[in-house]
Design a protein around this motif. Sequence first.
Motif: not given
Length: 201
Positions: A40-44, A150-156, A162-165
Amino acid sequence: MTPILYIILGFFTAFVIGIITLPEIIKVIMGREVFDSPGGRKIHVGNIPTMGGAAVFVGFTLSALIWVPSADFGTFKYLFFALVLLAFTGIRDDMVALSSLNKFIIQLLAACVVVGLGGISIGSLYTLGIDIVFPEWLGFAISVFVIVGLTNSFNLVDGIDGLAASIALVCILFLGVWFYMTGFTNVALVCASMCGAVLAF
């Protein structure tokens, strides 16, 4: 001690606690086989241990409790309540997935506590040079919307390691410097603690 020294100590305390805590949390997670799988969104690549945010939370919270002056801590009590609520929700969601509706309700509750009880709200557009003052109800609604958004933006954006951090680190660093320059040294200290915890992560 001078405010800048408190800020520096807050940063390094959170960083050291995060560095110490994170490997221990990873050991527990690996033992319980709680992983974040790609898709899905997780490409690690490969399975990544979840709940690393717990180390950020522990480092930040302990540092803030140690270095924020007790006389001023009441200013942040509703903010910390909301953070605890969101942190435990995130940990619970990593262990056993919660429904989107349940997570949204908890986020909404946390935002309402910060805005309604903590008094942290957007009341006008003066800082943008626009002479508009919001009615109290509208300022409340806009503030809650911004916090939840903003909370959900970081979740997305949490799909690449390392991107969100990294985004969080840049934002908090910018805000911390701004708060310090405008005289809000205790808020700058809180930002420094979060910066240290996120950098350790």
